[in-house]
Motif scaffolding. Structure first.
Motif, PDB file in Angstrom:
ATOM      1  N   LEU A  43       0.658  -1.381  -0.055  1.00 58.05           N
ATOM      2  CA  LEU A  43      -0.052   0.061   0.016  1.00 58.05           C
ATOM      3  C   LEU A  43       0.768   1.131  -0.021  1.00 58.05           C
ATOM      4  N   LEU A  44       2.157   0.890  -0.594  1.00 56.18           N
ATOM      5  CA  LEU A  44       2.948   2.308  -0.483  1.00 56.18           C
ATOM      6  C   LEU A  44       2.570   3.438  -1.558  1.00 56.18           C
ATOM      7  N   SER A  45       1.699   3.091  -2.741  1.00 58.21           N
ATOM      8  CA  SER A  45       1.376   3.964  -3.548  1.00 58.21           C
ATOM      9  C   SER A  45       0.167   3.475  -4.251  1.00 58.21           C
ATOM     10  N   ASP A  46      -0.532   4.145  -4.740  1.00 60.26           N
ATOM     11  CA  ASP A  46      -1.591   3.936  -5.863  1.00 60.26           C
ATOM     12  C   ASP A  46      -1.247   4.570  -7.251  1.00 60.26           C
ATOM     13  N   CYS A 372       3.763   0.804   3.404  1.00 60.00           N
ATOM     14  CA  CYS A 372       2.879   1.851   3.346  1.00 60.00           C
ATOM     15  C   CYS A 372       3.672   3.117   3.587  1.00 60.00           C
ATOM     16  N   ALA A 373       3.386   4.299   3.603  1.00 63.97           N
ATOM     17  CA  ALA A 373       4.043   5.585   3.828  1.00 63.97           C
ATOM     18  C   ALA A 373       3.574   6.508   4.609  1.00 63.97           C
ATOM     19  N   GLU A 374       4.290   7.104   5.471  1.00 60.04           N
ATOM     20  CA  GLU A 374       3.922   7.955   6.401  1.00 60.04           C
ATOM     21  C   GLU A 374       4.077   9.433   5.816  1.00 60.04           C
ATOM     22  N   VAL A 375       2.881  10.341   6.304  1.00 58.56           N
ATOM     23  CA  VAL A 375       2.502  11.783   5.937  1.00 58.56           C
ATOM     24  C   VAL A 375       2.945  12.459   7.139  1.00 58.56           C
ATOM     25  N   GLY A 376       3.959  12.670   7.609  1.00 57.53           N
ATOM     26  CA  GLY A 376       4.225  13.290   8.810  1.00 57.53           C
ATOM     27  C   GLY A 376       5.462  14.120   8.866  1.00 57.53           C
ATOM     28  N   SER A 377       6.076  14.168  10.002  1.00 55.30           N
ATOM     29  CA  SER A 377       7.351  15.039  10.228  1.00 55.30           C
ATOM     30  C   SER A 377       8.564  14.427   9.197  1.00 55.30           C
ATOM     31  N   LEU A 378       8.718  13.252   8.960  1.00 51.33           N
ATOM     32  CA  LEU A 378       9.626  12.756   7.959  1.00 51.33           C
ATOM     33  C   LEU A 378       9.460  13.358   6.632  1.00 51.33           C
ATOM     34  N   LEU A 397       0.579  11.259  10.224  1.00 46.66           N
ATOM     35  CA  LEU A 397      -0.372  10.384   9.580  1.00 46.66           C
ATOM     36  C   LEU A 397       0.384   9.375   8.794  1.00 46.66           C
ATOM     37  N   VAL A 398      -0.291   8.107   8.800  1.00 46.37           N
ATOM     38  CA  VAL A 398       0.334   7.251   7.709  1.00 46.37           C
ATOM     39  C   VAL A 398      -0.745   7.022   6.757  1.00 46.37           C
ATOM     40  N   ARG A 399      -0.335   6.931   5.441  1.00 47.50           N
ATOM     41  CA  ARG A 399      -1.187   6.779   4.117  1.00 47.50           C
ATOM     42  C   ARG A 399      -1.181   5.280   3.720  1.00 47.50           C
ATOM     43  N   LEU A 400      -2.166   4.611   3.776  1.00 45.63           N
ATOM     44  CA  LEU A 400      -2.535   3.441   2.984  1.00 45.63           C
ATOM     45  C   LEU A 400      -3.078   3.613   1.743  1.00 45.63           C
ATOM     46  N   ALA A 401      -2.204   3.569   0.789  1.00 54.31           N
ATOM     47  CA  ALA A 401      -2.843   3.958  -0.611  1.00 54.31           C
ATOM     48  C   ALA A 401      -3.151   2.540  -1.310  1.00 54.31           C
ATOM     49  N   ILE A 402      -4.547   2.521  -1.963  1.00 63.04           N
ATOM     50  CA  ILE A 402      -4.956   1.325  -2.130  1.00 63.04           C
ATOM     51  C   ILE A 402      -4.757   1.212  -3.731  1.00 63.04           C
ATOM     52  N   PRO A 403      -4.148   0.269  -4.330  1.00 64.24           N
ATOM     53  CA  PRO A 403      -4.041   0.067  -5.763  1.00 64.24           C
ATOM     54  C   PRO A 403      -5.305  -0.135  -6.465  1.00 64.24           C
ATOM     55  N   ARG A 404      -5.669   0.380  -7.833  1.00 66.34           N
ATOM     56  CA  ARG A 404      -6.984  -0.144  -8.273  1.00 66.34           C
ATOM     57  C   ARG A 404      -7.141  -1.615  -8.806  1.00 66.34           C
ATOM     58  N   ARG A 405      -8.010  -2.205  -8.346  1.00 69.64           N
ATOM     59  CA  ARG A 405      -8.464  -3.559  -8.898  1.00 69.64           C
ATOM     60  C   ARG A 405      -7.513  -4.429  -8.560  1.00 69.64           C
ATOM     61  N   VAL A 406      -6.730  -4.277  -7.259  1.00 65.00           N
ATOM     62  CA  VAL A 406      -5.583  -5.401  -7.029  1.00 65.00           C
ATOM     63  C   VAL A 406      -6.141  -6.189  -5.787  1.00 65.00           C
ATOM     64  N   TYR A 407      -6.422  -5.493  -4.833  1.00 65.72           N
ATOM     65  CA  TYR A 407      -6.759  -6.162  -3.347  1.00 65.72           C
ATOM     66  C   TYR A 407      -8.321  -6.487  -3.272  1.00 65.72           C
ATOM     67  N   THR A 408      -8.517  -7.674  -2.737  1.00 61.67           N
ATOM     68  CA  THR A 408      -9.897  -7.858  -2.196  1.00 61.67           C
ATOM     69  C   THR A 408     -10.226  -7.438  -0.851  1.00 61.67           C
ATOM     70  N   ARG A 409     -11.516  -7.709  -0.372  1.00 62.96           N
ATOM     71  CA  ARG A 409     -11.844  -7.350   1.028  1.00 62.96           C
ATOM     72  C   ARG A 409     -11.003  -8.045   1.966  1.00 62.96           C
ATOM     73  N   SER A 410     -10.707  -9.412   1.701  1.00 61.29           N
ATOM     74  CA  SER A 410     -10.085 -10.302   2.616  1.00 61.29           C
ATOM     75  C   SER A 410      -8.648  -9.619   2.980  1.00 61.29           C
ATOM     76  N   HIS A 411      -8.004  -8.965   1.685  1.00 69.29           N
ATOM     77  CA  HIS A 411      -6.529  -8.338   1.947  1.00 69.29           C
ATOM     78  C   HIS A 411      -6.820  -7.097   2.802  1.00 69.29           C
ATOM     79  N   LEU A 412      -7.932  -6.555   2.526  1.00 70.28           N
ATOM     80  CA  LEU A 412      -8.132  -5.183   3.390  1.00 70.28           C
ATOM     81  C   LEU A 412      -8.391  -5.787   5.021  1.00 70.28           C
ATOM     82  N   GLU A 413      -9.313  -6.713   5.280  1.00 62.40           N
ATOM     83  CA  GLU A 413      -9.279  -7.227   6.356  1.00 62.40           C
ATOM     84  C   GLU A 413      -8.046  -7.810   7.098  1.00 62.40           C
TER      85      GLU A 413
END
Length: 453
Positions: A43-46, A372-378, A397-413
Motif C-alpha cells: 500500500l505504498l502507492s496507488d 505503506c508511507a508516512e505523511v508526517g514529520s519525516l 499520519l500514515v497513508r495506506l494507498a490502495i492500488p486499483r482493482r488489485v486487492y480484495t476485501r479479505s486483503h483489507l481485513e
C-alpha cells in the motif's frame, strides 16, 4: 461487490517477522528500499500499481509504434481532448515530467506556486525551477475527526490575501483530490471561486488532476448541486474551470506508466512542447510507446464508470471502518485512494522528533509485511542536515494507498487485523532517528535507525 471478475492471479510473498526485521534493517528502515519479494500487501502507492482491464490489454495490442503521428496518438488526443476541453495536449511518461516542463516554462525564480497542498514531487519540481511553494489548506482539515465533506479545499481568504499582496504569484495549483491533505476532495464551488480569483488577478489556474475521477465521484456524493450528475460530467466541468492541468495517468488513467500536460494558452503550450521534445520525446508520444498511449486512452474511459468508482470508494471506507474498530483512527471522512491513519493518536509515547508516522508505518511492515508511507514529520517537517527535527508536521499520519482493482476485501481485513495487533500494545513500538539525510525528496532515499522506547 467488485464490478469485475479476476482472470489472472499473482502469488504474493508470505514472510516471517524474523525475515522482515532483517530485511528492514538492511534497507535502512526505509520502505522504499524494500523489494517486491519482501512485501505481502503493498500500500505504498496507488501510482502505476493498478490492474489493467481486458479492454486495456486489447488496446495495447493495437498500439501503433510509428515514431510521429501514430494512430495511438490520435486516439489518445481524441479521448483526452473530449474529457478536458483543452486545445493543446502533450503526453509525458508520468506526472512529474509534466510538472517539470510546466514549471520550467511558467515559473520565474522567486515566484510563488500556491496550492491547497503541494505533494512531495510537485514541491521538488517547483523548487528546482526556482519557485517557492505556499500551501493554503482549508482550515477544516485541522479537525481530523470532523465529517466536513470538502477538507481538500483551498483556504479562499488566505488565497485572496496572497494574490492581493506584494508577492509575485506564478500560478495557483489545485490538487484534486488533495493527496497531501488526507486524500480529501475539493468542491466544485471551491474550484469556481479559485477561477474567479485567478481571473481577477491574471494568475494561471492549473489542476493537478491525478485523481480527477475520484474527486468527481465524491462531488456527486457530497455536493448537493451535483448529485444528479455523472462523475464524467463533473470531471469535464472541473477541467473547464482551469487554464490547464498536469496529470499522472498512473492514478486515474489506471495504467503503469503515462502522464499528460494539457493547456489552453497557445504560447505557453509552444514553450512546453519544445521542452517536451528536448527531454521526453516527440510531441505525439512524449516518452510513451504507442501501446501505452492506447491503454491510457482506454483507462480514461473506464475510470469514470460509476460502478467502478462506487466500489472503490466503499472498499476504502470499509478499510477505514475496520481500522477504527481495531482501535486506530483515521482522517474522516474517508476519501477514495487511501486511508490516512492518525499515528499521533495511537502512539503518543513517540514524539514527532522520533517520527511518529514513520514508526507506525514501520510497525505495519514488521508485524504484517504491509508496506505503506508516512505523511508526517519525516515528509513534511523541517529537518536540518544532521537529521534533527526543527519544525514538526501539523499531523502524524500514515497513508495506506490502495492500488486499483488489485486487492480484495479479505486483503483489507488482513491489514485491519495487523493494525489491531499493534493497537493492543502500542507502547512497544519504537521511534526512529535519521542517519542519512538527502537534500531533496527526503523520504525516498533517507536511512534511519530504531530508537527503542
Amino acid at each position: 461487490m467488485e464490478p469485475y471478475r479476476i482472470k489472472v492471479v499473482e502469488p504474493i510473498p508470505i514472510t516471517t517477522r524474523e525475515y522482515r526485521e532483517r530485511r528492514y534493517a538492511e534497507a535502512g528502515y526505509n520502505q522504499f528500499n524494500l523489494t517486491a519479494e519482501d512485501v505481502t500487501i503493498d500500500l505504498l502507492s496507488d501510482s502505476g500499481t493498478g490492474a489493467l482491464s481486458a479492454e486495456q490489454q486489447a488496446a495495447g495490442m493495437r498500439g501503433d509504434e510509428t515514431y510521429a503521428g501514430s494512430r495511438s496518438w490520435f486516439r489518445f488526443r481524441e479521448v483526452t481532448g473530449e474529457l478536458t476541453g483543452y486545445d493543446h495536449i502533450l503526453p509525458v511518461h508520468q506526472g512529474r515530467a509534466a510538472e517539470r516542463i510546466l514549471f520550467s516554462a511558467l515559473l520565474k525564480p522567486g515566484q510563488l506556486s500556491v496550492s491547497n497542498t503541494h505533494f512531495d514531487t510537485t514541491r521538488a519540481n517547483v523548487e528546482l525551477a526556482g519557485g517557492v511553494v505556499r500551501d493554503l489548506p482549508s482550515p477544516a482539515f485541522a479537525d481530523l475527526d470532523s465529517d466536513e465533506p470538502f477538507k481538500g479545499n483551498i483556504d479562499l481568504e488566505a488565497l485572496e490575501a496572497v494574490l492581493e499582496g506584494p508577492e509575485d504569484v506564478g500560478l495557483v495549483l489545485m490538487t484534486i483530490t488533495n493527496n497531501g491533505g488526507g486524500g480529501q476532495p475539493v468542491s466544485m464551488a471551491n474550484l469556481k471561486a479559485v477561477k474567479k480569483l485567478c481571473r481577477r488577478h491574471g494568475v494561471p489556474f492549473i489542476l493537478d488532476a491525478a485523481r480527477f475521477a475520484e474527486n468527481a465521484w465524491l462531488v456527486t456524493q457530497r455536493e448537493e448541486k451535483y448529485r444528479d450528475h455523472s462523475p464524467r460530467e463533473v470531471a469535464k466541468k472541473a477541467f473547464r474551470l482551469a487554464d490547464g492541468c498536469v496529470l499522472s495517468l498512473k492514478k486515474d488513467g489506471i495504467v503503469h506508466i503515462g502522464g499528460m500536460l494539457a493547456l489552453q494558452d497557445a504560447d505557453l503550450a509552444k514553450q512546453c512542447e519544445l521542452l517536451l521534445i528536448a527531454t521526453e520525446g516527440f510531441s505525439t508520444y512524449g516518452g510513451l510507446s504507442g501501446r501505452d498511449l492506447d491503454m491510457c486512452a482506454q483507462g480514461l474511459l473506464e475510470v469514470t464508470d460509476p460502478l467502478y468508482l462506487r466500489e472503490r470508494a466503499e472498499a476504502t471506507a470499509y478499510l477505514a471502518d475496520c481500522a477504527r474498530e481495531a482501535g486506530v483512527d483515521s482522517v474522516r471522512p474517508a476519501g477514495v485512494h487511501a486511508v490516512y491513519l492518525n499515528a499521533g493518536r495511537l502512539l503518543p509515547h513517540i514524539p514527532p522528533s522520533r517520527f511518529t508516522g514513520h514508526a507506525l508505518a514501520s510497525e505495519l511492515y514488521l508485524a504484517g509485511g504491509i508496506r505503506c508511507a508516512e505523511v508526517g514529520s519525516l515528509y513534511l517537517g523541517d529537518i536540518d542536515s544532521s537529521g534533527d527535527l526543527i519544525t514538526p508536521a501539523p499531523f502524524e499520519l500514515v497513508r495506506l494507498a490502495i492500488p486499483r482493482r488489485v486487492y480484495t476485501r479479505s486483503h483489507l481485513e488482513y491489514v485491519a487485523e495487523t493494525l489491531a495487533s499493534i493497537a493492543e500494545n502500542p507502547e512497544r513500538v519504537p521511534g526512529y532517528r535519521l542517519t542519512e539525510v538527502p537534500p531533496i525528496l527526503r523520504p525516498f532515499r533517507c536511512r534511519l535507525e530504531q530508537v527503542k522506547p
